[in-house]
Enzyme design. Sequence first.
Site, PDB file in Angstrom:
ATOM      1  N   ILE A  76       0.433  -0.857   0.073  1.00 12.04           N
ATOM      2  CA  ILE A  76      -0.040   0.064   0.115  1.00 12.04           C
ATOM      3  C   ILE A  76       0.879   1.115  -0.045  1.00 12.04           C
ATOM      4  O   ILE A  76       1.840   1.544   0.841  1.00 12.04           O
ATOM      5  CB  ILE A  76      -0.855  -0.218   0.982  1.00 12.04           C
ATOM      6  CG1 ILE A  76      -1.824   0.910   1.199  1.00 12.04           C
ATOM      7  CG2 ILE A  76      -0.428   0.292   2.234  1.00 12.04           C
ATOM      8  CD1 ILE A  76      -3.193   0.992   1.956  1.00 12.04           C
ATOM      9  N   CYS A  77       0.701   2.232  -0.538  1.00 12.22           N
ATOM     10  CA  CYS A  77       1.225   3.465  -0.939  1.00 12.22           C
ATOM     11  C   CYS A  77      -0.055   4.557  -0.413  1.00 12.22           C
ATOM     12  O   CYS A  77      -1.093   4.165   0.004  1.00 12.22           O
ATOM     13  CB  CYS A  77       1.791   3.740  -1.771  1.00 12.22           C
ATOM     14  SG  CYS A  77       0.918   3.526  -3.085  1.00 12.22           S
ATOM     15  N   GLY A  78       0.655   5.932  -1.032  1.00  8.73           N
ATOM     16  CA  GLY A  78      -0.618   7.197  -1.024  1.00  8.73           C
ATOM     17  C   GLY A  78      -2.160   6.321  -1.511  1.00  8.73           C
ATOM     18  O   GLY A  78      -3.046   6.755  -1.338  1.00  8.73           O
TER      19      GLY A  78
END
Length: 383
Positions: A76-78
């Site tokens: 997961i990232c932004g």
Amino acid sequence: MPDSSLSQIPPQELAERLDRGEALQVLDVRAPDKVERGHIAFGAELDFHAHPNSKLLAVPDVRELQLDNARPIAVICGHGNSSKKATAFLRERGYEAYSVIGGMAAWETVYVARQLSPTPSLSRVVQLDRVGKGALSYVLVSDGDAVVVDPGRHLERYDTLLAELRATPAAVVDTHVHADYISGARAAAARWQVPYFLHPDDAVSPYDQTPGRLTYQALSDGDTIAFGRATLRAAHVPGHTLGSTALLADDGLALTGDFLFVQSVGRPDLAGHSESWAKLLWHSLERVRQTWPGELLVLPAHYASESERRADRAIAARFDVISATNTAAAMQDERVFVKWIADHAMTFPDAYRTIKEANLGLVNVSDSDAEILESGPNLCAIG
Ligand SMILES: [Fe+2]
């Protein structure tokens, strides 16, 4: 199972799998300061790792990251872009990785619905857990009529649930004016053409007493909301806000909003009146200790950690259990309580003031502004 050809996982599916306790690893590839401000902390068996993309993609030997290559990894990232790169990188090295679609921004819009036990007058009691924020809203159904309490702004989730329950909305309630998320209550009331209930003391700005620009039906102490065969009774329990209100059903359930949580109480310091509101909170606690039965099931509007869940993963506890185990609620002396509150004073995000003003109809925020204002877990509880 996620589609491995696309190597992506929708956040809703990730939440449901974490909720079931599947042995997934979560890898957050955002910068450390962002991870520190809030990350996935949900799931019965959460295995959380954080390695920023810059470090991950440069690592000479991926085994240094101590990820298990026998279990899937949700990356997961932004916003779901840089996580794709990290996912491809891990896949090339033999890991079963999936990029979380939409990243943390999408994670914060996930709601997990949980059915709780019905009561004599409520055929359905549904707790909607907005897992990225630790925010809880409720849909109560009696004879096909529904009351929705403390909804978030993603009204399509409530529409879908109401359709599944074959229920027609009859009213929307905010237990108080929220500081940590944009309420969906007023928009829902307009959309469904039903009344919006709020305690009048919360219909003004707590900062400068500007009256809110909102259409609402006053819900004062002792007032009732009748729907289907059920009646909700309002109990005014100020402290977290001046208008904080709990809703009681069948003397069996209490939707306590941010007045009383499983392991804490709502912060009285969000509007700059910490000591006087702490005293109000004490008197609200005194009042319910004297009047609420021990077997009453407390259903709060927030939680701060996984430890507040029951075995069935709902956030709920009997009032007598809370009275005995919740540090704040168990205190027997007002001065000790007020000092404890002062000793646990924390800062809160600047966004909280804007969110409250938006919930009072005093400022307008777009969906993209709302996403930024709401980002991160709630800080509504003391401690
Ligand atoms: Fe709150």
